[in-house]
Design a protein around this motif. Structure first.
Motif, PDB file in Angstrom:
ATOM      1  N   LEU A  11       0.809  -1.215   0.000  1.00  0.00           N
ATOM      2  CA  LEU A  11       0.000   0.000   0.000  1.00  0.00           C
ATOM      3  C   LEU A  11       0.847   1.273   0.000  1.00  0.00           C
ATOM      4  N   GLU A  12       2.166   1.139   0.261  1.00  0.00           N
ATOM      5  CA  GLU A  12       3.016   2.339   0.386  1.00  0.00           C
ATOM      6  C   GLU A  12       3.072   3.119  -0.916  1.00  0.00           C
ATOM      7  N   SER A  13       3.088   2.391  -2.027  1.00  0.00           N
ATOM      8  CA  SER A  13       3.289   3.085  -3.297  1.00  0.00           C
ATOM      9  C   SER A  13       2.068   2.979  -4.209  1.00  0.00           C
ATOM     10  N   ALA A  14       0.921   2.625  -3.639  1.00  0.00           N
ATOM     11  CA  ALA A  14      -0.265   2.468  -4.490  1.00  0.00           C
ATOM     12  C   ALA A  14      -1.506   2.993  -3.783  1.00  0.00           C
ATOM     13  N   GLU A  15      -2.455   3.465  -4.581  1.00  0.00           N
ATOM     14  CA  GLU A  15      -3.747   3.851  -3.996  1.00  0.00           C
ATOM     15  C   GLU A  15      -4.881   3.362  -4.892  1.00  0.00           C
ATOM     16  N   ALA A  16      -6.084   3.372  -4.330  1.00  0.00           N
ATOM     17  CA  ALA A  16      -7.246   2.918  -5.105  1.00  0.00           C
ATOM     18  C   ALA A  16      -7.491   3.878  -6.261  1.00  0.00           C
ATOM     19  N   THR A  17      -8.045   3.366  -7.349  1.00  0.00           N
ATOM     20  CA  THR A  17      -8.359   4.255  -8.480  1.00  0.00           C
ATOM     21  C   THR A  17      -9.592   5.088  -8.130  1.00  0.00           C
ATOM     22  N   SER A  56      -7.497 -12.493  -1.802  1.00  0.00           N
ATOM     23  CA  SER A  56      -8.309 -12.010  -2.927  1.00  0.00           C
ATOM     24  C   SER A  56      -9.094 -10.752  -2.563  1.00  0.00           C
ATOM     25  N   ILE A  57      -9.812 -10.795  -1.449  1.00  0.00           N
ATOM     26  CA  ILE A  57     -10.636  -9.648  -1.039  1.00  0.00           C
ATOM     27  C   ILE A  57      -9.816  -8.696  -0.163  1.00  0.00           C
ATOM     28  N   GLY A  58      -8.983  -9.264   0.705  1.00  0.00           N
ATOM     29  CA  GLY A  58      -8.159  -8.445   1.619  1.00  0.00           C
ATOM     30  C   GLY A  58      -7.394  -7.331   0.920  1.00  0.00           C
ATOM     31  N   PRO A  59      -6.693  -7.647  -0.198  1.00  0.00           N
ATOM     32  CA  PRO A  59      -5.914  -6.591  -0.848  1.00  0.00           C
ATOM     33  C   PRO A  59      -6.787  -5.475  -1.450  1.00  0.00           C
ATOM     34  N   ILE A  60      -8.058  -5.760  -1.736  1.00  0.00           N
ATOM     35  CA  ILE A  60      -8.953  -4.710  -2.289  1.00  0.00           C
ATOM     36  C   ILE A  60      -9.392  -3.790  -1.158  1.00  0.00           C
ATOM     37  N   VAL A  61      -9.880  -4.390  -0.077  1.00  0.00           N
ATOM     38  CA  VAL A  61     -10.458  -3.574   1.006  1.00  0.00           C
ATOM     39  C   VAL A  61      -9.378  -2.923   1.862  1.00  0.00           C
ATOM     40  N   ALA A  62      -8.110  -3.296   1.622  1.00  0.00           N
ATOM     41  CA  ALA A  62      -7.015  -2.660   2.377  1.00  0.00           C
ATOM     42  C   ALA A  62      -6.762  -1.233   1.890  1.00  0.00           C
ATOM     43  N   PHE A  63      -7.156  -0.917   0.667  1.00  0.00           N
ATOM     44  CA  PHE A  63      -6.969   0.461   0.177  1.00  0.00           C
ATOM     45  C   PHE A  63      -7.887   1.385   0.966  1.00  0.00           C
ATOM     46  N   GLU A  64      -7.286   2.433   1.507  1.00  0.00           N
ATOM     47  CA  GLU A  64      -8.047   3.331   2.379  1.00  0.00           C
ATOM     48  C   GLU A  64      -9.275   3.913   1.667  1.00  0.00           C
ATOM     49  N   GLY A  65      -9.077   4.337   0.422  1.00  0.00           N
ATOM     50  CA  GLY A  65     -10.176   4.938  -0.339  1.00  0.00           C
ATOM     51  C   GLY A  65     -11.344   3.965  -0.493  1.00  0.00           C
ATOM     52  N   ILE A  66     -11.024   2.710  -0.712  1.00  0.00           N
ATOM     53  CA  ILE A  66     -12.076   1.699  -0.908  1.00  0.00           C
ATOM     54  C   ILE A  66     -12.756   1.388   0.416  1.00  0.00           C
ATOM     55  N   ARG A  67     -11.954   1.246   1.470  1.00  0.00           N
ATOM     56  CA  ARG A  67     -12.549   0.893   2.772  1.00  0.00           C
ATOM     57  C   ARG A  67     -13.472   2.017   3.263  1.00  0.00           C
ATOM     58  N   THR A  68     -13.025   3.254   3.082  1.00  0.00           N
ATOM     59  CA  THR A  68     -13.845   4.396   3.516  1.00  0.00           C
ATOM     60  C   THR A  68     -15.155   4.430   2.725  1.00  0.00           C
ATOM     61  N   ALA A  69     -15.050   4.225   1.414  1.00  0.00           N
ATOM     62  CA  ALA A  69     -16.259   4.246   0.576  1.00  0.00           C
ATOM     63  C   ALA A  69     -17.203   3.106   0.979  1.00  0.00           C
ATOM     64  N   LEU A  70     -16.639   1.945   1.307  1.00  0.00           N
ATOM     65  CA  LEU A  70     -17.480   0.794   1.686  1.00  0.00           C
ATOM     66  C   LEU A  70     -18.255   1.073   2.964  1.00  0.00           C
ATOM     67  N   LYS A  71     -17.589   1.777   3.901  1.00  0.00           N
ATOM     68  CA  LYS A  71     -18.243   2.042   5.189  1.00  0.00           C
ATOM     69  C   LYS A  71     -19.476   2.916   5.020  1.00  0.00           C
ATOM     70  N   SER A  72     -19.492   3.753   3.989  1.00  0.00           N
ATOM     71  CA  SER A  72     -20.696   4.574   3.803  1.00  0.00           C
ATOM     72  C   SER A  72     -21.539   4.099   2.617  1.00  0.00           C
ATOM     73  N   ALA A  73     -21.245   2.895   2.116  1.00  0.00           N
ATOM     74  CA  ALA A  73     -22.041   2.360   0.991  1.00  0.00           C
ATOM     75  C   ALA A  73     -23.456   2.049   1.472  1.00  0.00           C
ATOM     76  N   ARG A  74     -24.403   2.071   0.519  1.00  0.00           N
ATOM     77  CA  ARG A  74     -25.814   1.864   0.872  1.00  0.00           C
ATOM     78  C   ARG A  74     -26.012   0.518   1.567  1.00  0.00           C
ATOM     79  N   LYS A  75     -25.504  -0.539   0.976  1.00  0.00           N
ATOM     80  CA  LYS A  75     -25.636  -1.866   1.580  1.00  0.00           C
ATOM     81  C   LYS A  75     -24.501  -2.743   1.055  1.00  0.00           C
ATOM     82  N   VAL A  76     -23.838  -3.453   1.957  1.00  0.00           N
ATOM     83  CA  VAL A  76     -22.750  -4.344   1.533  1.00  0.00           C
ATOM     84  C   VAL A  76     -23.094  -5.773   1.959  1.00  0.00           C
ATOM     85  N   VAL A  77     -23.212  -6.646   0.974  1.00  0.00           N
ATOM     86  CA  VAL A  77     -23.547  -8.047   1.224  1.00  0.00           C
ATOM     87  C   VAL A  77     -22.362  -8.920   0.790  1.00  0.00           C
TER      88      VAL A  77
END
Ligand code: FO1
Length: 305
Positions: free
Chosen positions: A167-173, A196-217
């Motif tokens: 994550l040091e040199s990369a961020e979510a698109t 598989s899923i861990g590396p996606i949700v580890a991006f801060e931008g993605i995790r923050t967006a997920l926390k305020s997403a309408r519904k996550v299943v």
């Protein structure tokens, strides 16, 4: 628009069902932690697995690569005495050649992935979680190694002490983050939560967006208190996470609202609820396309769609 987070062959099975129902109303955010430089080529297995699954071209038995592919390239490498442990198929090779050349000409991974998907007739959008190289590295008792080296070359045998996601040199698109922000719902596919899923949700931008997403299943990749495949269970256990739906819930508690669990794991329901996730019982073995469509529909129903 519905967003699906995907990585690995387990995820691709649910993607097939979601795509059947949603077609162009599906956006996939795929793992890039397993992207690997191999003989000068940038190989992106999870982007390709998702693309091939939707294009109807995935080798379903293997869970990766193109169906009816041949392996002359690999045989030639072997004959020449070069590394040949990563069995990149000949047709699959064409995709990696195109991707690598376009990257060298300055195009980003997001636009290249969309281009390849479009050329294969895919109507859904497939976005890499990041445009940058963010390799999943495992610290093992045999040293540090890339996920592909651990998984494919070493068959998941070394003992794992720690996993890092680059994550040091990369961020979510911005495309991935914006897709989650504007989605009617997000589905977490049944992929390995660490690789598989861990590396996606580890991006801060993605995790923050997920926390305020309408519904996550999320759909559990674990059935019967056992993980899907040997090395995955071993990996979770070595990292101190029980390879059970309860262990999975602990990893997903910050951002998942409901978790589809197989009825055989009914006993775990109470503990899942205790971490703040609603358990939903459904047969989640995805053996056939009908199973995938049924589970996909169930996810959408939970979202009120
Ligand atoms: N997995 C294997 O177990 N052995 C292989 O030789 C192999 C080659 C390969 C080539 C291209 C590709 O896109 C994926 C490939 N995979 C192979 C799958 C891959 O290692 C993982 O399953 C994914 O990285 C996890 O999603």
């Amino acid at each position: 628009m519905i967003v699906a987070l995907a990585g690995g062959s387990g995820s691709s099975k649910l993607l097939e069902g979601l795509y059947r129902i949603l077609r162009g109303s599906l956006t996939i955010i795929a793992n890039v932690g397993d992207n690997y430089w191999y003989h000068g080529l940038y190989v992106c297995p999870d982007l390709d697995i998702s693309t091939y699954a939707l294009a109807g071209k995935l080798d379903r038995a293997r869970g990766w690569g193109l169906k009816n592919d041949t392996f002359h390239f690999i045989s030639q490498l072997e004959e020449l005495g070069f590394e040949s442990w990563f069995k990149l198929g000949d047709r699959d090779l064409a995709i990696s050649v195109i991707r690598t050349n376009l990257l060298r000409r300055g195009r980003d991974l997001t636009s290249i992935t969309l281009l390849i998907a479009r050329r294969l007739g895919v109507k859904a959008r497939i976005h890499p979680a990041s445009n940058e190289h963010a390799p999943t590295i495992l610290e093992t008792d045999e040293g540090r190694m890339h996920l592909q080296e651990y998984w494919v070359k070493r068959r998941g045998q070394p003992r794992v002490r720690r996993v890092t996601y680059g994550l040091e040199s990369a961020e979510a698109t911005k495309e991935a983050v914006e897709a989650i922000r504007s989605a009617q719902g997000v589905i977490v596919c049944p992929g390995n939560p660490i690789t598989s899923i861990g590396p996606i949700v580890a991006f801060e931008g993605i995790r923050t967006a997920l926390k305020s997403a309408r519904k996550v299943v999320a759909v559990s990749p674990i059935i019967g208190q056992r993980a899907f495949s040997g090395p995955a269970a071993k990996l979770m256990q070595e990292l101190g996470v029980p390879s059970t739906v309860v262990g999975l819930s602990g990893l997903y508690r910050d951002f998942v609202d409901a978790l589809l669990i197989d009825p055989v794991d009914e006993d775990a329901g109470k503990q899942v609820r205790a971490v703040g996730i609603t358990p939903v019982f459904e047969r989640i073995t995805l053996g056939s396309l009908e199973d995938s469509v049924r589970v996909a529909r169930r996810c959408l129903e939970i979202m009120g769609l």
